[in-house]
Scaffold this active site. Sequence first.
Site, short mmCIF file in Angstrom:
data_model
loop_
_atom_site.label_atom_id
_atom_site.label_comp_id
_atom_site.label_asym_id
_atom_site.label_seq_id
_atom_site.Cartn_x
_atom_site.Cartn_y
_atom_site.Cartn_z
N CYS A 89 51.59 43.18 40.57
CA CYS A 89 51.92 42.53 39.29
C CYS A 89 53.19 42.52 38.75
O CYS A 89 54.06 41.55 38.84
CB CYS A 89 51.18 43.19 38.37
SG CYS A 89 49.41 42.74 38.47
N1 LIG Z 1 45.86 43.60 40.52
C1 LIG Z 1 46.03 43.89 39.24
O1 LIG Z 1 46.06 45.19 39.16
C2 LIG Z 1 45.96 43.01 38.08
C3 LIG Z 1 45.99 43.43 36.86
C4 LIG Z 1 45.92 42.48 35.76
C5 LIG Z 1 46.39 41.18 36.05
N2 LIG Z 1 46.12 40.79 37.20
C6 LIG Z 1 46.36 39.52 37.66
O2 LIG Z 1 44.89 38.77 37.97
C7 LIG Z 1 45.05 37.98 38.77
C8 LIG Z 1 44.19 38.24 40.14
O3 LIG Z 1 44.97 39.20 40.52
P1 LIG Z 1 44.10 40.09 41.82
O4 LIG Z 1 45.08 41.23 42.12
O5 LIG Z 1 42.61 40.36 41.47
O6 LIG Z 1 44.16 39.06 43.16
P2 LIG Z 1 43.48 39.13 44.36
O7 LIG Z 1 44.61 38.26 45.13
O8 LIG Z 1 43.25 40.41 44.94
O9 LIG Z 1 42.19 38.22 44.52
C9 LIG Z 1 41.97 36.94 44.22
C10 LIG Z 1 41.06 36.29 44.88
O10 LIG Z 1 40.67 35.14 44.40
C11 LIG Z 1 39.97 34.30 45.43
N3 LIG Z 1 40.09 33.00 45.24
C12 LIG Z 1 41.38 32.24 45.19
N4 LIG Z 1 41.13 30.95 45.03
C13 LIG Z 1 39.54 30.87 44.71
C14 LIG Z 1 38.70 29.55 44.57
N5 LIG Z 1 39.34 28.55 44.24
N6 LIG Z 1 37.63 29.84 44.86
C15 LIG Z 1 36.95 31.15 44.86
N7 LIG Z 1 37.74 32.13 44.95
C16 LIG Z 1 39.15 32.08 45.06
C17 LIG Z 1 40.83 34.82 46.81
O11 LIG Z 1 40.21 34.76 47.88
C18 LIG Z 1 40.86 36.47 46.44
O12 LIG Z 1 39.76 37.20 46.83
C19 LIG Z 1 46.48 37.64 39.16
O13 LIG Z 1 47.07 36.60 38.53
C20 LIG Z 1 46.98 39.05 38.63
O14 LIG Z 1 48.61 38.82 38.25
C21 LIG Z 1 46.21 41.49 38.19
#
Ligand SMILES: NC(=O)c1ccc[n+]([C@@H]2O[C@H](COP(=O)([O-])OP(=O)(O)OC[C@H]3O[C@@H](n4cnc5c(N)ncnc54)[C@H](O)[C@@H]3O)[C@@H](O)[C@H]2O)c1
Length: 449
Positions: A278
Site C-alpha cells: 500500500c
Molecule cells: N493489502 C492491504 O493491506 C490493503 C489495505 C487497504 C486497501 N488495499 C487496497 O485494496 C485493493 C486490493 O488489495 P489486495 O492487497 O487485496 O490485492 P491483491 O493483489 O492481493 O488481490 C487482488 C485480487 O483481485 C483479483 N482480480 C483482479 N482482477 C480481477 C477480475 N477482473 N476479476 C476477478 N478477480 C480479479 C486478482 O486475481 C487478485 O487475486 C488495492 O487497491 C489496495 O491498494 C489493500
Amino acid sequence: MNISIIGTGYVGLVTGACLAKLGHKVVCVDQLAARVLRISGGSAPFFEPGLQPLVEETIASGALSATVDLISAVQDSDVTLIAVGTPDADGHIDLSQIETASAAIGHALKSKPGYHVVAVKSTVVPGTTDGVVRAALEGAAGKVTGTDIGLCMNPEFLREGTAIEDFMAPDRIVIGASDARAAAVMQEVYASFDCPRVVMSLRNAEFTKYASNALLATLISFSNELASLCERTPGADAEIVMDGLHLDKRLSPVIDGHRVRPGILSYLRPSSGYGGSCLPKDIAALLAYARGKNVETPLLAAVAQVNAARTSAVLDLAEDRIGAFAGQRVGVLGLAFKSGTDDLRHSPAIHLVELLRDRGADVTVYDPVATDLARPLLNGTVKYAGGALEALEGSDVAIIGTAWPEWGELDWPKIRKAMRGNVIFDARNSLRSLDPPKDFKLYQIGNGG
Ligand SMILES: NC(=O)c1ccc[n+]([C@@H]2O[C@H](COP(=O)([O-])OP(=O)(O)OC[C@H]3O[C@@H](n4cnc5c(N)ncnc54)[C@H](O)[C@@H]3O)[C@@H](O)[C@H]2O)c1
C-alpha cells in the site's frame, strides 16, 4: 444481504469472510481458478492470522462461497464490492484491473432486473469511481447511475497482520456515495458495526484513504530522517529521543490518571522504511495525481525520497559499524514487509537482501512464512533455509530484516555456536526490548554508537 466481492486478495477475502461471519451471504469472485478452488475447499490462499479458521467456518456454513463466474455472482447479489489490485505502473496508478472488473460487472447488470449497488473498496485516486468505474459500468450495462445503479467508494483501512481484527473493529467506516439511496444500501451492509459511519462524496472518500496513508508514510519518513541524524551523532539514540517525544500529552494523553499510548506512536520510530502493497504505491499514485493537477507537493515528494534511500542508508550504517559485506557470509532473518504477513511486495527486507547480494555478500535467507514466496523474487542468487538456525549456520553476520516476535524466542546460545562470527545487525530494532543475546555484538539502527 447477498453480497458479491470481486478479487480475493488480502482485502477481498478478509472482507468476504468477515461479512459472511456477520450474517451476510457472500460470494467471492476471482479470475485465478486455483485460488478459487482453495477457498472453496475451505483454505485461505495466503497467510493472514485468523483467516484460515474463518474461511473454513464460513465456507462450511455456506455463508461464504467462491467462484470464477463473475456474471452469476453479480446477478445473484444486491451489492458488489470491487477489491481488485491497483498496482503501481512506472509511478502511476494502474487502473486496468478496476476498469476490467467494472466492465464485467456492468455486463452482468445488463440483464439483471432491479437496483444494484457497486462499491469500490480498492484504493483509487480521486475521480476514479465517478470516472473510469462509472463509464465502464454504465457503458457495459446500458444503465444509469442514480436510477438503476448506485455507486459507492468504501475505502478499506485494514492492515495486513491484523486484518481481521481491523475489519471487525474498525475506527470508522467511510462511505462515499453517488446518492442517498446507494449510501443507505452500504449502511445496511455495515449495520452491525458499532463505529462512526461517515457518508461523504465519492471524491472525498477516495481522498480520505490517501490522506490516511500519506500521513502514516510522512511519520515514518520523519522518524527515519531523524534516525539518520542520530546515527551520525555519537551518543545519540533515536529510540530514546522518540520515547521523549511520545510523552508529549498531545501524542499520548493522560486520561483518568493513565497515560494512553495511541497506535500512531508505532509510526514514530526508527525503521528501515515503509514497504508493503500500500504505502509505496499509494504515495507514488498521489504524487502522479498531483503532477496531473499541476500542484506542487514537495513534502510528499520528500517522504518518498527519504524512504527510497533508507534501506541503503541502513546498510551503509551496518558496513560502517561492522565492516564491508563483500565476501561475508550473512544470514538474514525475515523477508516479509512486516511481521504477521507473508506479503513481500515492496518489502524493505527483500531490498536489503538484494543490496547485500550486490555488495558481494554470500546470503542465506529465512522467513517464518514467506521463504518460498521469495524464491521467484531472489531466484538462485541467495540460499534459502528452513529455519533460523540453518540460515545462520556458518555465517559471519546475522541481520534481522523483519521484526518477527519469533526472534526473541530463538536459542541464541546455540546459534552463537553454529555461527562463524558473533555479530547481529538488527535492522528493525526488534531485539531492543529483550535481553540482548549473550556473547554477540549487537548493532541496532537509529543510534550514533
Ligand atoms: N493489502 C492491504 O493491506 C490493503 C489495505 C487497504 C486497501 N488495499 C487496497 O485494496 C485493493 C486490493 O488489495 P489486495 O492487497 O487485496 O490485492 P491483491 O493483489 O492481493 O488481490 C487482488 C485480487 O483481485 C483479483 N482480480 C483482479 N482482477 C480481477 C477480475 N477482473 N476479476 C476477478 N478477480 C480479479 C486478482 O486475481 C487478485 O487475486 C488495492 O487497491 C489496495 O491498494 C489493500
